[in-house]
Design an enzyme around this catalytic site. Structure first.
Site, short mmCIF file in Angstrom:
data_model
loop_
_atom_site.label_atom_id
_atom_site.label_comp_id
_atom_site.label_asym_id
_atom_site.label_seq_id
_atom_site.Cartn_x
_atom_site.Cartn_y
_atom_site.Cartn_z
N ASP A 214 0.99 -1.07 -0.37
CA ASP A 214 0.31 0.10 -0.18
C ASP A 214 0.95 1.18 0.00
OD1 ASP A 214 -2.89 0.93 0.29
OD2 ASP A 214 -1.98 2.24 2.43
N GLU A 274 1.87 -0.35 -5.17
CA GLU A 274 0.65 0.74 -5.23
C GLU A 274 1.49 2.09 -5.51
OE1 GLU A 274 -2.83 3.11 -4.23
OE2 GLU A 274 -1.62 2.58 -2.32
#
Length: 530
Positions: A214, A274
């Site tokens: 993330d 990401e």
């Protein structure tokens, strides 16, 4: 679940299994509820493994299931090495992992390294400690500006709205690029990096096959934390966009090299990042031989339904990986962005285009990610204000509705909410009436459904030699169309022209719409062996 030996997922062997794998993103709250509380969980995933095997995906990515107060539905992690009771426990996770592996599915999980929950033991210790203490050094604490230090250390806004600094009772401020309940860690502190490595080994030693990282471009902050400058055209501060200097700082690559070292000690383990950067060269830096194996390229996800934008997305994505060891990594939807059925116009038009986009995505060389519900053609749902739960809604002063519309629970069976998702009708986000035809049960019986299209496409992608090779060559195509050939002989033609176009020569393998009299309708795609 007792695995059925006749249901085995595809190519998941070898250390580079991820290079052309199709990953299925399970947004855990919305996939399947196994205990009847209206919220998806690990038991629900176990129950639905046969669906994923029949679908033909190779691996799962499960969003955070760790202990959390749920200020950001799990992305505020209080303990990265345990399971939130809402979702199950470690024994349930181990059972899921074993059953997934038994039917040939790899399992990857989320890493959330940029920040913790405000209830993490470290942050509680930081609040209890004095300024300058080792406990505060794990986070980004600073003195304020102004005569009394009552102004934030800089002008940074939160990605979720409002300021990115919160003041504590002794007068210092702490940084949270997202919600105040998500304080940012300081990765210049060796203890922080060591703890991340401990977390990775905890899950790798249990048998997970990799991680989705993330905010993988966010762990390093610019030296001195300088003010953000207004964008030229608007006068507004750039916020989490490609030019946002708070992200993609060069120091982040040291963190990724440490991550890769841990992965390399577990053969076959991988990580996908990401990474929100628009510059091809900047994104390629994350894919150097000692960093990430994959990075999401979001250009397809952000492209309009036009020849120019879709072709540009493919060209730039392939250019990004051309000088790296990595393959491309294709995404059409995820839990943070509007679903592509809705982006492409909604209703019958959006569904038709989404069918064509699925064949485009799955024809491209490299890895692909399918968001849960993509295979059913799920649209976004316009929820009433009182149902919204995303922190963006409150943090923006009700100016931005947030991401709940794309996070509606998956419909499995029946004709009334909750459509087999749960034994409860009142699910954590409400499901609309009229979704009976959208359920997996209804679509499985329909050879012309979105689910049947995905199953056919994934079976071909898995078994046919025409998908060989990690490159493509553009072919001449009618105006308003895209066409390319893979080295193995696959030809993909996408028609956005507004009119029917003639089919190229070759054997039709699969089409997103009915092809007759040698023509491909508009807003449709076809796979041929030529």
């Amino acid at each position: 679940m007792t695995p059925d030996p006749s249901l085995t997922a595809a190519r998941t062997t070898g250390p580079d299994w991820w290079r052309d794998a199709v990953f299925y993103q399970v947004y855990i709250r919305s996939f399947a509820d196994g205990n009847g509380d209206g919220v998806g969980d690990l038991a629900g995933i176990r129950e639905r493994l046969p669906h994923l095997v029949q679908l033909g995906v190779d691996a799962l990515w499960i969003t955070p299931f760790y202990p959390s107060p749920m200020a950001d539905h799990g992305y505020d992690v209080a303990d990265p090495r345990d399971v939130e009771p809402t979702f199950g426990d470690l024994a349930e996770f181990d059972a899921l992992l074993a059953e997934a592996h038994a039917v040939g599915l790899r399992v990857t999980v989320d890493l959330v390294p940029n920040h913790t929950s405000h209830l993490h033991v470290w942050f509680r210790a930081a609040l209890a400690a004095a300024p300058g203490s080792p406990e505060r050094a794990r986070y980004v604490f600073r003195d304020g500006r102004g005569p009394d230090g009552d102004e934030p250390p800089n002008n940074w806004p939160s990605v979720f709205g409002g300021p990115s600094w919160t003041r504590v009772p002794d007068g210092q401020w702490y940084l949270h690029l997202f919600a105040p309940e998500q304080p940012d860690l300081d990765f210049t502190n060796p203890e922080v990096l060591a703890d991340l490595e401990t977390t990775m080994r905890f899950w790798l030693d249990r048998g997970v096959d990799g991680f989705r990282i993330d905010v993988a471009h966010g762990m390093a902050k610019p030296a001195g934390l300088p003010d953000m400058q207004p964008m030229e055209d608007t006068g507004l501060l750039d916020d989490h966009g490609p030019g946002d200097h708070r992200f993609d700082d060069d120091g982040v690559h040291d963190v990724h090299r440490h991550i890769r070292t841990v992965l390399d000690a577990h053969p076959g383990a991988m990580a996908v990042g990401e990474v929100w950067v628009s510059d091809d060269d900047r994104l390629a830096r994350y894919l150097r031989p000692d960093e990430l194996q994959l990075a999401f390229n979001f250009k397809l996800l952000t492209s309009d339904w036009s020849v120019e934008e879709l072709r540009d997305a493919v060209v730039h994505s392939l250019a990004t990986v051309a000088g790296t060891p990595a393959p491309a990594c294709w995404v059409l939807s995820n839990h943070d962005r509007p679903r592509h059925v809705t982006r492409y116009g909604g209703g019958e038009l959006g569904t038709r285009r989404a069918r064509a986009a699925a064949l485009l995505q799955l024809a491209l060389p490299g890895a692909a990610y399918v968001y849960n519900g993509d295979e059913l053609g799920m649209p976004d749902v316009d929820l009433p204000d009182e149902a919204l739960q995303d922190p963006i809604w409150e943090r923006s002063g009700h100016a931005e509705r947030g991401r709940d519309a794309c996070r509606i629970p998956v419909p499995w069976s029946g004709t009334e909410p909750s459509y087999g998702f749960s034994t409860r009708a009142d699910t954590w986000l409400p499901m609309p009436p009229g979704w009976g035809p959208l359920t997996a049960e209804a679509q499985a019986a329909d050879p012309g459904s979105m689910l049947s299209l995905y199953r056919s496409a994934l079976a071909l992608r898995r078994t046919s030699p025409v998908f060989a090779g990690e490159s493509l060559a553009w072919l001449p195509a009618p105006e308003g169309c895209l066409a390319f050939r893979r080295p193995g002989g696959l030809v993909c033609l996408l028609n956005l022209s507004g009119d029917d176009v003639p089919l190229p020569e070759g054997e039709v393998l699969l089409a997103s719409a009915e092809v007759g009299a040698g023509v491909l309708p508009t807003d449709a795609a076809v796979w041929l062996h030529a």
